[in-house]
Design a protein around this motif. Structure first.
Motif, PDB file in Angstrom:
ATOM      1  N   ASN A  72      36.901  38.807  37.000  1.00  0.00           N
ATOM      2  CA  ASN A  72      37.748  39.985  36.857  1.00  0.00           C
ATOM      3  C   ASN A  72      37.021  41.244  37.345  1.00  0.00           C
ATOM      4  OD1 ASN A  72      40.250  41.210  35.897  1.00  0.00           O
ATOM      5  ND2 ASN A  72      38.981  42.168  34.333  1.00  0.00           N
ATOM      6  N   THR A  73      35.717  41.325  37.070  1.00  0.00           N
ATOM      7  CA  THR A  73      34.920  42.456  37.561  1.00  0.00           C
ATOM      8  C   THR A  73      34.891  42.477  39.079  1.00  0.00           C
ATOM      9  OG1 THR A  73      33.522  42.393  35.589  1.00  0.00           O
ATOM     10  CG2 THR A  73      32.653  43.561  37.502  1.00  0.00           C
ATOM     11  N   MET A  74      34.695  41.308  39.693  1.00  0.00           N
ATOM     12  CA  MET A  74      34.694  41.209  41.153  1.00  0.00           C
ATOM     13  C   MET A  74      36.061  41.551  41.737  1.00  0.00           C
ATOM     14  SD  MET A  74      32.349  37.786  41.647  1.00  0.00           S
ATOM     15  CE  MET A  74      32.457  37.783  43.437  1.00  0.00           C
ATOM     16  N   LEU A  75      37.121  41.170  41.025  1.00  0.00           N
ATOM     17  CA  LEU A  75      38.478  41.477  41.464  1.00  0.00           C
ATOM     18  C   LEU A  75      38.716  42.986  41.473  1.00  0.00           C
ATOM     19  CD1 LEU A  75      41.347  40.214  42.108  1.00  0.00           C
ATOM     20  CD2 LEU A  75      41.843  40.581  39.702  1.00  0.00           C
ATOM     21  N   ILE A  76      38.298  43.667  40.411  1.00  0.00           N
ATOM     22  CA  ILE A  76      38.470  45.124  40.324  1.00  0.00           C
ATOM     23  C   ILE A  76      37.627  45.827  41.380  1.00  0.00           C
ATOM     24  CG2 ILE A  76      38.061  47.137  38.853  1.00  0.00           C
ATOM     25  CD1 ILE A  76      38.694  45.336  36.448  1.00  0.00           C
ATOM     26  N   MET A  77      36.396  45.366  41.578  1.00  0.00           N
ATOM     27  CA  MET A  77      35.529  45.960  42.599  1.00  0.00           C
ATOM     28  C   MET A  77      36.118  45.785  43.997  1.00  0.00           C
ATOM     29  SD  MET A  77      31.814  44.768  41.111  1.00  0.00           S
ATOM     30  CE  MET A  77      30.948  45.202  42.602  1.00  0.00           C
ATOM     31  N   SER A  78      36.700  44.621  44.242  1.00  0.00           N
ATOM     32  CA  SER A  78      37.340  44.375  45.537  1.00  0.00           C
ATOM     33  C   SER A  78      38.568  45.256  45.714  1.00  0.00           C
ATOM     34  CB  SER A  78      37.729  42.893  45.639  1.00  0.00           C
ATOM     35  OG  SER A  78      38.419  42.643  46.826  1.00  0.00           O
ATOM     36  N   TYR A  79      39.336  45.450  44.645  1.00  0.00           N
ATOM     37  CA  TYR A  79      40.543  46.282  44.712  1.00  0.00           C
ATOM     38  C   TYR A  79      40.205  47.735  45.028  1.00  0.00           C
ATOM     39  CZ  TYR A  79      44.560  48.932  43.037  1.00  0.00           C
ATOM     40  OH  TYR A  79      45.600  49.814  42.946  1.00  0.00           O
ATOM     41  N   PHE A  80      39.148  48.264  44.402  1.00  0.00           N
ATOM     42  CA  PHE A  80      38.747  49.657  44.640  1.00  0.00           C
ATOM     43  C   PHE A  80      37.762  49.803  45.802  1.00  0.00           C
ATOM     44  CE2 PHE A  80      40.097  49.943  40.143  1.00  0.00           C
ATOM     45  CZ  PHE A  80      40.981  51.012  40.253  1.00  0.00           C
ATOM     46  N   ARG A  81      37.521  48.666  46.523  1.00  0.00           N
ATOM     47  CA  ARG A  81      36.622  48.665  47.689  1.00  0.00           C
ATOM     48  C   ARG A  81      35.231  49.179  47.321  1.00  0.00           C
ATOM     49  NH1 ARG A  81      38.950  45.440  50.956  1.00  0.00           N
ATOM     50  NH2 ARG A  81      37.802  46.323  52.712  1.00  0.00           N
ATOM     51  N   PHE A  82      34.758  48.792  46.128  1.00  0.00           N
ATOM     52  CA  PHE A  82      33.451  49.233  45.643  1.00  0.00           C
ATOM     53  C   PHE A  82      32.374  48.299  46.192  1.00  0.00           C
ATOM     54  CE2 PHE A  82      30.017  49.407  42.491  1.00  0.00           C
ATOM     55  CZ  PHE A  82      29.823  50.782  42.410  1.00  0.00           C
ATOM     56  N   THR A  83      31.369  48.857  46.842  1.00  0.00           N
ATOM     57  CA  THR A  83      30.317  48.041  47.457  1.00  0.00           C
ATOM     58  C   THR A  83      29.042  48.065  46.605  1.00  0.00           C
ATOM     59  OG1 THR A  83      29.525  49.907  48.808  1.00  0.00           O
ATOM     60  CG2 THR A  83      31.208  48.471  49.775  1.00  0.00           C
ATOM     61  N   ILE A  84      28.300  46.945  46.661  1.00  0.00           N
ATOM     62  CA  ILE A  84      27.000  46.854  45.997  1.00  0.00           C
ATOM     63  C   ILE A  84      26.034  46.161  46.958  1.00  0.00           C
ATOM     64  CG2 ILE A  84      27.932  46.790  43.661  1.00  0.00           C
ATOM     65  CD1 ILE A  84      27.522  43.774  43.655  1.00  0.00           C
ATOM     66  N   GLN A  85      24.750  46.248  46.676  1.00  0.00           N
ATOM     67  CA  GLN A  85      23.773  45.593  47.536  1.00  0.00           C
ATOM     68  C   GLN A  85      23.877  44.072  47.397  1.00  0.00           C
ATOM     69  OE1 GLN A  85      19.797  47.150  47.053  1.00  0.00           O
ATOM     70  NE2 GLN A  85      20.257  48.888  48.387  1.00  0.00           N
ATOM     71  N   THR A  86      23.539  43.388  48.486  1.00  0.00           N
ATOM     72  CA  THR A  86      23.707  41.932  48.545  1.00  0.00           C
ATOM     73  C   THR A  86      22.902  41.213  47.470  1.00  0.00           C
ATOM     74  OG1 THR A  86      24.074  42.107  50.941  1.00  0.00           O
ATOM     75  CG2 THR A  86      23.555  39.926  50.058  1.00  0.00           C
ATOM     76  N   TRP A  87      21.703  41.692  47.179  1.00  0.00           N
ATOM     77  CA  TRP A  87      20.866  41.003  46.188  1.00  0.00           C
ATOM     78  C   TRP A  87      21.502  41.030  44.804  1.00  0.00           C
ATOM     79  CZ3 TRP A  87      19.110  43.459  41.861  1.00  0.00           C
ATOM     80  CH2 TRP A  87      19.089  44.859  41.872  1.00  0.00           C
ATOM     81  N   LEU A  88      22.200  42.142  44.483  1.00  0.00           N
ATOM     82  CA  LEU A  88      22.879  42.234  43.190  1.00  0.00           C
ATOM     83  C   LEU A  88      24.090  41.309  43.153  1.00  0.00           C
ATOM     84  CD1 LEU A  88      23.002  43.581  40.433  1.00  0.00           C
ATOM     85  CD2 LEU A  88      24.288  45.462  41.462  1.00  0.00           C
ATOM     86  N   CYS A  89      24.808  41.258  44.273  1.00  0.00           N
ATOM     87  CA  CYS A  89      25.951  40.347  44.372  1.00  0.00           C
ATOM     88  C   CYS A  89      25.480  38.895  44.290  1.00  0.00           C
ATOM     89  CB  CYS A  89      26.698  40.595  45.682  1.00  0.00           C
ATOM     90  SG  CYS A  89      28.176  39.570  45.892  1.00  0.00           S
ATOM     91  N   LEU A  90      24.277  38.648  44.807  1.00  0.00           N
ATOM     92  CA  LEU A  90      23.707  37.300  44.773  1.00  0.00           C
ATOM     93  C   LEU A  90      23.498  36.826  43.335  1.00  0.00           C
ATOM     94  CD1 LEU A  90      22.534  34.945  46.435  1.00  0.00           C
ATOM     95  CD2 LEU A  90      20.321  36.109  46.357  1.00  0.00           C
ATOM     96  N   ILE A  91      23.041  37.729  42.478  1.00  0.00           N
ATOM     97  CA  ILE A  91      22.848  37.391  41.056  1.00  0.00           C
ATOM     98  C   ILE A  91      24.189  37.040  40.412  1.00  0.00           C
ATOM     99  CG2 ILE A  91      22.135  38.284  38.807  1.00  0.00           C
ATOM    100  CD1 ILE A  91      20.072  40.018  40.298  1.00  0.00           C
ATOM    101  N   VAL A  92      25.214  37.856  40.714  1.00  0.00           N
ATOM    102  CA  VAL A  92      26.556  37.594  40.182  1.00  0.00           C
ATOM    103  C   VAL A  92      27.060  36.247  40.676  1.00  0.00           C
ATOM    104  CG1 VAL A  92      28.957  38.394  40.154  1.00  0.00           C
ATOM    105  CG2 VAL A  92      27.095  40.054  40.007  1.00  0.00           C
ATOM    106  N   PHE A  93      26.814  35.972  41.951  1.00  0.00           N
ATOM    107  CA  PHE A  93      27.262  34.709  42.548  1.00  0.00           C
ATOM    108  C   PHE A  93      26.576  33.505  41.891  1.00  0.00           C
ATOM    109  CE2 PHE A  93      26.319  31.359  45.682  1.00  0.00           C
ATOM    110  CZ  PHE A  93      27.616  30.915  45.927  1.00  0.00           C
ATOM    111  N   ILE A  94      25.280  33.615  41.626  1.00  0.00           N
ATOM    112  CA  ILE A  94      24.529  32.514  41.003  1.00  0.00           C
ATOM    113  C   ILE A  94      25.095  32.193  39.618  1.00  0.00           C
ATOM    114  CG2 ILE A  94      22.286  31.861  40.018  1.00  0.00           C
ATOM    115  CD1 ILE A  94      20.976  33.422  42.318  1.00  0.00           C
ATOM    116  N   VAL A  95      25.312  33.246  38.813  1.00  0.00           N
ATOM    117  CA  VAL A  95      25.825  33.035  37.447  1.00  0.00           C
ATOM    118  C   VAL A  95      27.240  32.460  37.479  1.00  0.00           C
ATOM    119  CG1 VAL A  95      26.409  34.164  35.271  1.00  0.00           C
ATOM    120  CG2 VAL A  95      24.368  34.879  36.537  1.00  0.00           C
TER     121      VAL A  95
END
Length: 312
Positions: A72-95
């Motif tokens: 849901n957090t990723m969905l909201i971030m995608s909706y508002f076009r909010f960007t983060i660094q790849t390494w942080l997204c990598l942690i989210v992806f792993i979990v």
């Protein structure tokens, strides 16, 4: 005139996205509240956190809550076009990748526990003790981490160092550099789910044989266990279909943007949210003991039943 039509279409698109995002937020909030109530009930009774099937049930609830919050957090971030660094997204992806597998692997383990309880009742206390339940949870997380480790090993070998510091919209697709990586991930996932589905089907057949031979109270209990295994199979099937969603969405995106948005939200609600709301139904409402305790705590102790005394 063309500009006005484009403006109207853009406003209609934004309104549709707004409505869909609000609907998802309502559903996610509802499911999280139900799950948190179930988790609270689990920890309030000694009987629950010393019984294997309830320990596995709690593991599923915690996994589902984490997946709902992350997706849901990723969905909201995608909706508002909010960007983060790849390494942080990598942690989210792993979990998220890990716990995406924890739920179906736990479902398979719960099915095996029901198989042992019904088909091997004399060995149930030995094979399904509290200690073995904790060992099972460690094994579940170990097995669930293998697909993620394989996929990330390929990604680390293919990605450049500059990629980790880039700001992007967080999504699973950003870790698929080559098309064959997506095929590899899908193949591993489908292999896992094939093994799990075969395990559930075999357990269902074995329990069905016992159910036909049983009589009286044993027959009633066995058929209830059989229905539980069938619900696990349906829940697992929804999780399996979830693997095909990215392929379907990518094909639809080439046809029409509005249709892509509709399909994407339908997939999210049907194959992400729906399997997570079945867990409370299977064990939270259908299980007599858990339902009594849940009713007691949901009503702040106003509801009392003598049956509660048997598992205090």
């Amino acid at each position: 005139m063309a500009d006005n039509n484009s403006l109207v279409d853009g406003q209609a698109l934004m309104r549709k996205i707004n409505d869909q995002v609000i609907l998802v937020q309502v559903l996610v909030t509802l499911f999280l509240c139900i799950n948190f109530l179930l988790i609270t009930t689990f920890f309030m009774k000694h009987f629950f956190y010393t019984t294997m099937r309830y320990i596995l049930f709690a593991n599923t609830l915690l996994s589902d809550c984490l997946i709902l919050i992350l997706t849901n957090t990723m969905l909201i971030m995608s909706y508002f076009r909010f960007t983060i660094q790849t390494w942080l997204c990598l942690i989210v992806f792993i979990v998220s990748s890990l716990y995406n597998f924890v739920t179906p692997v736990t479902l398979t383990t719960m099915t095996l526990e029901r198989f042992v309880a019904i088909c091997m009742p004399l060995r149930h206390a030995e094979l399904c003790s509290t200690r073995r339940a904790l060992h099972c949870i460690l094994i579940i997380h170990g097995l669930s981490s293998i697909p993620c480790i394989v996929f990330l090993s390929v990604f680390f070998a293919s990605a450049t160092h500059s990629l980790y510091t880039q700001n992007r919209i967080c999504s699973v697709e950003m870790f698929t550099i080559h098309r064959w990586q997506g095929h590899l991930r899908s193949a591993i996932s489908q292999f896992y789910f094939l093994i799990m589905f075969i395990t559930i089907v075999i357990s269902y057949i074995k329990i069905m044989k016992v159910a036909k031979a049983a009589s009286g109270e044993n027959k009633k209990s066995t058929w209830k266990g059989l229905r539980t295994v069938a619900l696990h199979a349906f829940q697992l099937l929804l999780c399996l279909i979830q693997l095909w969603c990215p392929v379907i969405e990518a094909a639809v995106l080439q046809i029409d943007l509005m249709l892509y948005i509709d399909v994407r939200y339908f997939n999210y609600i049907t194959f992400y949210l729906a399997p997570r709301c079945l867990s409370p139904l299977i064990y939270g409402l259908r299980d007599d003991k858990f339902f009594l305790a849940l009713k007691y705590y949901a009503l702040c102790g106003l509801y009392k039943n003598k049956s509660l005394a048997f598992f205090t």
